[in-house]
Scaffold this active site. Structure first.
Site: not given
Length: 370
Positions: A63, A146, A173, A175, A197, A268-269, A361
């Site tokens: 990171y 987040n 997620s 976020v 899913r 952002y990811g 979380k």
């Protein structure tokens, strides 16, 4: 009496001395009670601290933000895990103003080491969290990463009006769920993309209950009528002007084709661990703009007043019932366990996280010493 008890409490932290697999390199370390804080510092007792994906990446050494070595015990310097968390001030240094014993605070310094029972930190590195009806410890512990990421991406790139649309991937997620709720609070509509899913119907209902407008899967992006007809109908011909990406790879390439003219794609990811590849035609014919967002950079570049206003805005949303707690599971670090046993437990937790065994979380809580 409450302060005296906290002052003599034995402390413990989750630490590591070298980067690597968190299920291998993490350990627990007990250290002495904190002395009185120096003039411009405060002593904190952490109430809850989450384990975020970025925390795992930091420990792995991959990171961009790096922690600093901290000497918790004599001749024993370590890295303390954790970037985010809620703490209560237990003692204030003589030159500190605006903070007092009992205040709830969050960290504004990246990689401050929140996986600890108590810390001494500079007063400039914490931000007082306004108290409000409905604000829980879980809200506070998850308030600085987040929700701000969601809020700032919705506000900093495109000025969206009521009933305009935002499309995002990774919508389930933390976020993504914050985006749904904050967008709904502003009267914005969201198109939320998730993986197909077995429990898709349940997930769809959950995201719509948060305020999501539509939920589709990445498989649905192969339907050409999405761009030719459906999106035009939903947006009354205006198109979608903001896309939020945390996945990258081919699914994001397909998502980008849903965007209208003069739109922004904000990344952002990259959960797919694949590069972001976009057709040149989107830049030429739709004037697409791409940008990246990192909340840590936002904190570095903004004033303390900006940060305080952001926290107040988010807490106000909580008080209005428009921003819910994330689903969570608390893992207690018991004072009754030895460092060896506590270390084994945290390594097992990290191994389970790496295998995707937690859909919620995970929050760390240090039990009081007996």
């Amino acid at each position: 009496m409450a302060f005296r008890a906290s002052a003599i409490r034995a402390n413990r932290a989750i630490v590591y001395t070298q980067t690597g697999d968190p299920s291998q390199v993490l350990s627990a370390l007990t250290y002495k009670p904190l002395p009185a804080p120096p003039a411009k510092t405060v002593n904190l007792r952490f109430l809850l601290a989450p384990i975020n994906p970025a925390d795992v990446n930091v420990i792995q050494g991959v990171y961009p933000a790096k922690p600093s070595l901290t000497e918790l015990a004599e001749n024993h310097s370590v890295f303390i895990g954790g970037n985010e968390g809620l703490a209560e001030i237990t003692q204030v240094g003589s030159d500190v103003s605006g903070l007092t014993t009992g205040d709830w605070v969050v960290m504004t310094k990246a990689q401050a080491g929140t996986w600890a029972s108590s810390r001494n930190v500079g007063s400039q590195d914490v931000l007082k969290l306004p108290r409000a009806n409905g604000l829980t410890e879980v809200h506070g512990a998850t308030m600085t990463v987040n929700p701000p990421t969601a809020y700032n991406m919705l506000n900093d790139f495109v000025k969206l009006e009521k009933d305009e649309w935002v499309v995002q991937n990774g919508a389930n997620s933390a976020v993504g769920q914050a985006v749904i709720q904050i967008a709904a609070s502003r009267g914005l509509r969201t198109l939320n993309l998730v993986r197909n899913r077995p429990d898709l119907a349940d997930l769809t209902n959950k995201l719509k209950a948060l305020g999501g407008t539509e939920v589709l899967t990445y498989d649905d992006l192969t339907d050409r009528t999405l761009t030719s007809t459906i999106i035009k109908d939903w947006t009354a011909g205006k198109g979608i002007r903001l896309g939020l990406n945390c996945v990258s790879g081919k699914d994001t390439t397909s998502m980008a084709r849903l965007l209208g003219e003069d739109a922004y794609m904000v990344s952002y990811g990259a959960m797919s661990k694949e590069p972001l590849s976009l057709p040149t035609s989107l830049f030429i014919f739709k004037n697409l703009t791409t940008a990246g967002f990192w909340q840590s950079r936002w904190y570095k570049r903004h004033t303390r007043e900006d940060k305080e206003n952001l926290m107040k805005t988010l807490v106000d949303l909580v008080a209005q019932g428009k921003l819910k707690e994330p689903e969570y599971e608390i893992h207690s670090i018991s004072s009754r366990d030895s460092d060896e046993v506590a270390g084994e437990k945290i390594r097992d937790t990290m191994a389970r996280i790496s295998r995707g065994q937690y859909g919620k979380k995970v929050l760390l809580k240090f039990d009081d010493a007996q």
